[in-house]
Design an enzyme around this catalytic site. Structure first.
Site: not given
Length: 271
Positions: A189, A218, A237
């Site tokens: 993360r 993000e 991601h």
């Protein structure tokens, strides 16, 4: 829940009096208020183990891409301005290098299995030490103190869950403990790393490079300094982003929902 949406807060729970279960995709549960859910009698589940292989593959891909400067190499190869390939344009070897894994859960261990094939020396730091057989299988050496791992590693991989104890786990002090030739890889993360400290460390060559599948937020604002640094690779991601794994994640979520509605034991219930 997919990509942490919808946000499960008190307002949503009050509007859904018959809610029995929240099935969340992926491993991370930092977006779930488990105490709040429990107070409303709502159970929660995630999809932990099926994402491990794809995320480990991506971690290795990031390590290789960063060390061998694949993004820069591609840009050079296709640039209309390129007239020749310079002989002194070099990357770093992965084979035989030292990999430090912070977080030796299912993802971290699968990365170690892959790194063994590259004849890497593997160090790891974890809340709980793996048993001797697991360590021996991948040739991993346990570091009780995180700073011992940071000081020795050519590549530092973060594969921990985000929780209060891991929030900004890697900050200015930790980055300064790393080798100036080291690369930081994060597939956990974004908030596990103090991002401002990372920018400073990369700009001042405290560490050599970073390869990040996760950031905060993000996506990053388009003017963020991380996006302007040549010694950084950022991906969106995408650790679990294969067709096979996303289908399995959805199937697992459906199984958990069905079990929750029927009052049966829930696969991968988050307690």
């Amino acid at each position: 829940m997919w990509y942490h949406k919808p946000v499960v807060n008190e307002e949503l729970l009050q509007s859904l009096p018959n809610l029995k279960i929240v099935a969340s995709s992926g491993v991370g549960i930092d977006h779930l208020d488990l105490k709040l859910l429990s107070g409303y009698g709502v159970k929660a589940s995630n999809t932990p183990f099926i994402v491990s292989s794809d995320t480990a593959d991506l971690a290795m891909a990031l390590m290789l891409a960063s060390s061998r400067r694949l993004v820069e190499g591609y840009q050079m190869a296709v640039s209309p301005d390129t007239e020749y390939f310079p002989a002194d344009w070099l990357g770093d070897a992965v084979s035989g290098a030292t990999l430090g894994i912070i977080g030796m859960g299912s993802i971290g261990y699968k990365v170690a299995e892959r790194a063994k094939a590259f004849e890497m020396k593997i160090l790891y730091h974890n809340r709980n030490r793996r048993n001797k057989e697991e360590e021996s299988a991948v040739g991993a050496v346990y570091c009780e103190k995180i700073h011992h791992l940071l000081q020795q590693s050519d590549f530092v991989l973060l594969s921990v869950n985000l929780m209060p104890a891991t929030h900004k786990l890697i900050g200015k002090r930790e980055l300064e403990l790393m080798k100036p030739t080291a690369t930081l890889i994060n597939v956990s993360r974004g908030l596990v790393v103090d991002q401002d400290a990372l920018v400073e460390a990369l700009q001042n060559k405290v560490i050599k490079a970073a390869a990040l599948d996760v950031t905060y937020p993000e996506p990053l604002p388009r003017d963020h300094p991380l996006l302007k640094l040549k010694n950084v690779i950022i991906t969106p991601h995408m650790g679990t982003a294969t067709k096979k794994t996303r289908l399995l994640m959805m199937e697992n979520m459906i199984k958990s929902i069905q079990a929750g509605l029927m009052g049966l034991p829930i696969p991968h219930e988050v307690l």
